[in-house]
Motif scaffolding. Structure first.
Motif, PDB file in Angstrom:
ATOM      1  N   MET A   1     111.523  39.455  62.841  1.00  0.00           N
ATOM      2  CA  MET A   1     112.147  38.250  62.335  1.00  0.00           C
ATOM      3  C   MET A   1     111.545  37.052  63.060  1.00  0.00           C
ATOM      4  N   PHE A   2     111.275  36.008  62.300  1.00  0.00           N
ATOM      5  CA  PHE A   2     110.690  34.797  62.849  1.00  0.00           C
ATOM      6  C   PHE A   2     111.756  33.709  62.900  1.00  0.00           C
ATOM      7  N   LYS A  23     103.430  34.983  67.237  1.00  0.00           N
ATOM      8  CA  LYS A  23     102.432  36.049  67.177  1.00  0.00           C
ATOM      9  C   LYS A  23     103.022  37.382  67.645  1.00  0.00           C
ATOM     10  N   ALA A  24     103.864  37.338  68.673  1.00  0.00           N
ATOM     11  CA  ALA A  24     104.478  38.559  69.201  1.00  0.00           C
ATOM     12  C   ALA A  24     105.461  39.183  68.215  1.00  0.00           C
ATOM     13  N   SER A  25     105.972  38.394  67.274  1.00  0.00           N
ATOM     14  CA  SER A  25     106.934  38.908  66.295  1.00  0.00           C
ATOM     15  C   SER A  25     106.268  39.535  65.075  1.00  0.00           C
ATOM     16  N   ILE A  26     104.967  39.400  64.952  1.00  0.00           N
ATOM     17  CA  ILE A  26     104.254  40.026  63.835  1.00  0.00           C
ATOM     18  C   ILE A  26     104.205  41.527  64.104  1.00  0.00           C
ATOM     19  N   GLU A  84      92.840  36.117  58.292  1.00  0.00           N
ATOM     20  CA  GLU A  84      92.690  37.009  59.447  1.00  0.00           C
ATOM     21  C   GLU A  84      92.969  36.250  60.731  1.00  0.00           C
ATOM     22  N   LEU A  85      93.701  36.883  61.628  1.00  0.00           N
ATOM     23  CA  LEU A  85      93.843  36.338  62.980  1.00  0.00           C
ATOM     24  C   LEU A  85      92.600  36.717  63.759  1.00  0.00           C
ATOM     25  N   ASP A  86      91.976  35.739  64.413  1.00  0.00           N
ATOM     26  CA  ASP A  86      90.820  36.066  65.245  1.00  0.00           C
ATOM     27  C   ASP A  86      91.297  36.564  66.610  1.00  0.00           C
ATOM     28  N   GLY A 102      99.471  18.845  52.892  1.00  0.00           N
ATOM     29  CA  GLY A 102      99.291  17.567  53.596  1.00  0.00           C
ATOM     30  C   GLY A 102      99.078  17.761  55.083  1.00  0.00           C
ATOM     31  N   LEU A 103      98.391  18.838  55.457  1.00  0.00           N
ATOM     32  CA  LEU A 103      98.177  19.123  56.876  1.00  0.00           C
ATOM     33  C   LEU A 103      97.003  18.324  57.412  1.00  0.00           C
ATOM     34  N   GLU A 104      97.236  17.745  58.569  1.00  0.00           N
ATOM     35  CA  GLU A 104      96.171  17.057  59.281  1.00  0.00           C
ATOM     36  C   GLU A 104      96.112  17.685  60.665  1.00  0.00           C
ATOM     37  N   LYS A 105      96.009  16.903  61.710  1.00  0.00           N
ATOM     38  CA  LYS A 105      95.897  17.476  63.054  1.00  0.00           C
ATOM     39  C   LYS A 105      97.219  18.071  63.539  1.00  0.00           C
ATOM     40  N   GLU A 106      98.298  17.319  63.400  1.00  0.00           N
ATOM     41  CA  GLU A 106      99.617  17.779  63.869  1.00  0.00           C
ATOM     42  C   GLU A 106     100.293  18.605  62.780  1.00  0.00           C
ATOM     43  N   VAL A 107     100.821  19.780  63.144  1.00  0.00           N
ATOM     44  CA  VAL A 107     101.557  20.620  62.206  1.00  0.00           C
ATOM     45  C   VAL A 107     102.796  21.186  62.895  1.00  0.00           C
ATOM     46  N   VAL A 108     103.751  21.577  62.081  1.00  0.00           N
ATOM     47  CA  VAL A 108     104.933  22.283  62.572  1.00  0.00           C
ATOM     48  C   VAL A 108     104.834  23.716  62.072  1.00  0.00           C
ATOM     49  N   VAL A 109     105.005  24.664  62.982  1.00  0.00           N
ATOM     50  CA  VAL A 109     105.078  26.076  62.641  1.00  0.00           C
ATOM     51  C   VAL A 109     106.538  26.482  62.848  1.00  0.00           C
ATOM     52  N   ALA A 110     107.167  26.954  61.770  1.00  0.00           N
ATOM     53  CA  ALA A 110     108.592  27.265  61.829  1.00  0.00           C
ATOM     54  C   ALA A 110     108.848  28.680  61.345  1.00  0.00           C
ATOM     55  N   GLY A 111     109.606  29.425  62.138  1.00  0.00           N
ATOM     56  CA  GLY A 111     110.028  30.742  61.705  1.00  0.00           C
ATOM     57  C   GLY A 111     111.129  30.602  60.677  1.00  0.00           C
ATOM     58  N   ASN A 112     111.052  31.378  59.619  1.00  0.00           N
ATOM     59  CA  ASN A 112     112.082  31.339  58.588  1.00  0.00           C
ATOM     60  C   ASN A 112     112.417  32.772  58.169  1.00  0.00           C
ATOM     61  N   GLY A 113     112.932  33.526  59.124  1.00  0.00           N
ATOM     62  CA  GLY A 113     113.344  34.905  58.837  1.00  0.00           C
ATOM     63  C   GLY A 113     112.159  35.827  58.667  1.00  0.00           C
ATOM     64  N   ILE A 114     111.847  36.157  57.413  1.00  0.00           N
ATOM     65  CA  ILE A 114     110.779  37.123  57.138  1.00  0.00           C
ATOM     66  C   ILE A 114     109.403  36.488  57.048  1.00  0.00           C
ATOM     67  N   ARG A 115     109.345  35.166  57.084  1.00  0.00           N
ATOM     68  CA  ARG A 115     108.056  34.498  56.951  1.00  0.00           C
ATOM     69  C   ARG A 115     107.952  33.349  57.944  1.00  0.00           C
ATOM     70  N   ILE A 116     106.726  32.872  58.109  1.00  0.00           N
ATOM     71  CA  ILE A 116     106.420  31.732  58.972  1.00  0.00           C
ATOM     72  C   ILE A 116     106.037  30.589  58.036  1.00  0.00           C
ATOM     73  N   GLU A 117     106.593  29.404  58.280  1.00  0.00           N
ATOM     74  CA  GLU A 117     106.236  28.251  57.469  1.00  0.00           C
ATOM     75  C   GLU A 117     105.371  27.298  58.282  1.00  0.00           C
TER      76      GLU A 117
END
Length: 144
Positions: A1-2, A23-26, A84-86, A102-117
């Motif tokens: 779960m993310f 990454k550890a939750s994958i 692929e994860l390197d 609309g991604l540029e340099k700054e991004v938000v990575v958010a866990g949303n249960g079964i997926r990552i947004e």
């Protein structure tokens, strides 16, 4: 779960290093391939293979003879790519996907249960519930 969210950066080549907790939750069985999809609200959804296969099964089971369901299948499969994860835990986000979200340099990575947004920070701020009272009210409405 993310879960949780993290402020991250895309490098100039469009690579994103996943936060170590994400990454550890994958699942280990997943190996290094993930599925990236242009998702709702102009974010990107990143799925471990086991979760993607469940969603893919639902989409594949739709009736190809029904025009609406056929359009859904077509749109879904045209909006997904494997990534692929390197060795450094980074994934390359294709330019078309960066533009969609609309991604540029700054991004938000958010866990949303079964997926990552993966979000543009300004867009992410528009799609979260900032007030805990509002969150509680929605939990009461849908979970009680």
């Amino acid at each position: 779960m993310f879960n949780s969210h993290y402020d991250c950066k895309l490098d100039p080549k469009g690579r994103l290093a996943l936060p170590s907790k994400i990454k550890a939750s994958i699942p280990e069985a997943n190996e290094s391939t993930l599925m990236l999809r242009m998702a709702e609200d102009r974010c990107l959804a990143l799925y471990p293979m086991v979760e993607y296969k469940k969603l893919e099964g639902q989409i594949k089971s739709l009736n190809i003879n029904n025009p609406e369901q056929r359009a859904l299948q077509r749109a879904f499969f045209n909006s997904v790519v494997d990534v692929e994860l390197d060795s450094a835990g980074r994934l390359l986000i294709p330019k078309q996907f960066q533009a969609y979200a609309g991604l540029e340099k700054e991004v938000v990575v958010a866990g949303n249960g079964i997926r990552i947004e993966i979000w543009n920070p300004d867009n992410h701020a528009k799609h979260v519930i900032p007030d805990p009272a509002d969150l509680s009210a929605l939990m009461e409405k849908y979970l009680s």
